[in-house]
Design an enzyme around this catalytic site. Structure first.
Site, PDB file in Angstrom:
ATOM      1  CB  SER A 180      -0.840  -0.029   1.290  1.00 30.32           C
ATOM      2  OG  SER A 180      -1.455   1.221   1.525  1.00 30.32           O
TER       3      SER A 180
ATOM      4  CE1 TYR B 139      -4.322  -2.104   5.090  1.00 30.82           C
ATOM      5  CE2 TYR B 139      -3.240  -0.031   4.592  1.00 30.82           C
ATOM      6  CZ  TYR B 139      -3.930  -1.155   4.168  1.00 30.82           C
ATOM      7  OH  TYR B 139      -4.214  -1.321   2.837  1.00 30.82           O
TER       8      TYR B 139
HETATM    9  P1  NAD Z   1     -11.415  -6.204  -0.050  1.00 30.99           P
HETATM   10  O1  NAD Z   1     -11.996  -6.126   1.322  1.00 30.99           O
HETATM   11  O2  NAD Z   1     -12.312  -6.157  -1.214  1.00 30.99           O
HETATM   12  O3  NAD Z   1     -10.493  -7.494  -0.196  1.00 30.99           O
HETATM   13  C1  NAD Z   1      -9.811  -8.089   0.865  1.00 30.99           C
HETATM   14  C2  NAD Z   1      -9.775  -9.567   0.637  1.00 30.99           C
HETATM   15  O4  NAD Z   1      -9.061 -10.176   1.722  1.00 30.99           O
HETATM   16  C3  NAD Z   1     -11.171 -10.171   0.591  1.00 30.99           C
HETATM   17  O5  NAD Z   1     -11.255 -11.050  -0.495  1.00 30.99           O
HETATM   18  C4  NAD Z   1     -11.254 -10.934   1.900  1.00 30.99           C
HETATM   19  O6  NAD Z   1     -12.040 -12.091   1.820  1.00 30.99           O
HETATM   20  C5  NAD Z   1      -9.799 -11.291   2.143  1.00 30.99           C
HETATM   21  N1  NAD Z   1      -9.576 -11.572   3.549  1.00 30.99           N
HETATM   22  C6  NAD Z   1      -9.818 -10.741   4.593  1.00 30.99           C
HETATM   23  N2  NAD Z   1      -9.568 -11.385   5.749  1.00 30.99           N
HETATM   24  C7  NAD Z   1      -9.162 -12.631   5.418  1.00 30.99           C
HETATM   25  C8  NAD Z   1      -8.792 -13.770   6.174  1.00 30.99           C
HETATM   26  N3  NAD Z   1      -8.795 -13.784   7.504  1.00 30.99           N
HETATM   27  N4  NAD Z   1      -8.443 -14.880   5.509  1.00 30.99           N
HETATM   28  C9  NAD Z   1      -8.479 -14.916   4.172  1.00 30.99           C
HETATM   29  N5  NAD Z   1      -8.831 -13.881   3.402  1.00 30.99           N
HETATM   30  C10 NAD Z   1      -9.177 -12.750   4.027  1.00 30.99           C
HETATM   31  O7  NAD Z   1     -10.355  -5.005  -0.086  1.00 30.99           O
HETATM   32  P2  NAD Z   1      -9.234  -4.614  -1.162  1.00 30.99           P
HETATM   33  O8  NAD Z   1      -9.141  -3.159  -1.106  1.00 30.99           O
HETATM   34  O9  NAD Z   1      -9.456  -5.296  -2.448  1.00 30.99           O
HETATM   35  O10 NAD Z   1      -7.929  -5.184  -0.449  1.00 30.99           O
HETATM   36  C11 NAD Z   1      -7.000  -6.047  -1.102  1.00 30.99           C
HETATM   37  C12 NAD Z   1      -5.590  -5.681  -0.678  1.00 30.99           C
HETATM   38  O11 NAD Z   1      -5.280  -4.384  -1.191  1.00 30.99           O
HETATM   39  C13 NAD Z   1      -5.389  -5.586   0.833  1.00 30.99           C
HETATM   40  O12 NAD Z   1      -4.154  -6.165   1.176  1.00 30.99           O
HETATM   41  C14 NAD Z   1      -5.363  -4.099   1.086  1.00 30.99           C
HETATM   42  O13 NAD Z   1      -4.629  -3.776   2.235  1.00 30.99           O
HETATM   43  C15 NAD Z   1      -4.691  -3.616  -0.178  1.00 30.99           C
HETATM   44  N6  NAD Z   1      -4.887  -2.192  -0.458  1.00 30.99           N
HETATM   45  C16 NAD Z   1      -6.139  -1.679  -0.621  1.00 30.99           C
HETATM   46  C17 NAD Z   1      -6.270  -0.319  -0.885  1.00 30.99           C
HETATM   47  C18 NAD Z   1      -7.619   0.318  -1.069  1.00 30.99           C
HETATM   48  O14 NAD Z   1      -7.682   1.568  -1.153  1.00 30.99           O
HETATM   49  N7  NAD Z   1      -8.707  -0.424  -1.175  1.00 30.99           N
HETATM   50  C19 NAD Z   1      -5.138   0.483  -0.984  1.00 30.99           C
HETATM   51  C20 NAD Z   1      -3.889  -0.081  -0.812  1.00 30.99           C
HETATM   52  C21 NAD Z   1      -3.765  -1.422  -0.554  1.00 30.99           C
END
Ligand code: NAD
Length: 260
Positions: free
Chosen positions: A142, A155
């Site tokens: 991130s 985080y």
């Molecule tokens: P999201 O909530 O749509 O996806 C998160 C995924 O992680 C989901 O599929 C969920 O089922 C899975 N997950 C959560 N807890 C879990 C567990 N205990 N065991 C197995 N799977 C689990 O959110 P996203 O934004 O798509 O996040 C994906 C990645 O991107 C994350 O690592 C997040 O930190 C990173 N990220 C997101 C953003 C943003 O702005 N959305 C920015 C930077 C980084």
């Protein structure tokens, strides 16, 4: 020996992981989808992928906060599909709170899912990549792996930790055709952000949609979200031979957030 490319994308039933999986599938890669959803929901998604991309992915359910479930996940994949040569550590959660009131159990959970799970999947996937002499580890870190924001202690610790861990794997495996890199997205409109949108709307007495724009303009010069598919395209490039020398990096895709 021809390289057998099989990609495991963790947390690929929603948000960024789902779009990364779609881009890889659309470009002919064999896939393992993973999520918390039960087998019926996972098989429905696998069916959708088969219809859209002509190959049925394997779906595996596992709670990545539990190391023994990660062991089981990786063993199931090995037994049913072989060793993944592409590993996208994407699953993650967020919790926001000032450090002094941050619940200790949430700290442990954020570190377990966002950081330790990537260690466990990687340690179990690396021998298969080493045997093939080719591999790609792509960790979805991130902007918070590069800079900090208030109320995100766990985080930021996890995402900075992921950047450091990735560099070590890059050094250890550079001579074996394996690269390890982080992608560092800025704001991406996914379920992960819903609580932050709600909190911003409440604190600023605005609508949910205005809260989205408010959060974007608070951090990035580019006035829009990063699209999940754009992260998929970046992951696809990292899987290509043209990216063989990109190793140990943390690549921002953040609308200019970290340029400031
Ligand atoms: P999201 O909530 O749509 O996806 C998160 C995924 O992680 C989901 O599929 C969920 O089922 C899975 N997950 C959560 N807890 C879990 C567990 N205990 N065991 C197995 N799977 C689990 O959110 P996203 O934004 O798509 O996040 C994906 C990645 O991107 C994350 O690592 C997040 O930190 C990173 N990220 C997101 C953003 C943003 O702005 N959305 C920015 C930077 C980084």
């Amino acid at each position: 020996m021809s390289i057998r490319k099989l990609a495991l994308v963790t947390g690929s039933t929603s948000g960024i992981g789902l779009e990364v999986a779609r881009v890889l599938a659309a470009n002919g890669l064999n896939l393992v989808l993973h999520g918390l959803e039960d087998t019926a929901a996972g098989e429905k998604l696998a069916e959708e992928f088969e219809q859209a991309y002509g190959r049925r992915p394997l779906y595996c359910q596992a709670d990545l906060s539990q190391p023994e479930q990660i062991d089981q996940l990786m063993q199931t994949i090995e037994d049913k599909a072989g060793s993944p040569t592409i590993l996208v550590n994407n699953a993650g959660i967020q919790h926001t709170s000032p450090t002094e009131s941050f619940p200790a159990n949430m700290w442990d959970k954020v570190i377990a899912i966002n950081l330790s799970a990537a260690f466990h999947t990687s340690r179990l996937a690396l021998p298969g990549m080493q045997a093939q002499g080719w591999g790609r580890i792509i960790n979805i870190s991130s902007v918070h792996g590069l800079v900090a924001s208030v109320n995100k202690s766990a985080y930021c610790a996890a995402k900075h930790g992921l950047v450091g861990f990735t560099k070590v794997m890059a050094l250890e495996n550079a001579a074996q055709g394996i690269t390890a890199n982080c992608i560092c997205p800025g704001w991406v409109d996914t379920p992960l952000l819903v609580e932050q949108f709600k909190a911003y709307a409440q604190d600023n007495n605005t609508s949910f949609e205005e809260a989205k724009q408010g959060l974007i303009s608070a951090k990035t010069p580019y006035p829009d979200f990063v699209a999940p598919s754009e992260i998929g395209e970046m992951a696809l490039f990292l899987c290509s031979d043209a990216a063989r020398a990109i190793n140990g990096t943390a690549l921002p895709i953040d609308g200019g957030w970290t340029a400031q």
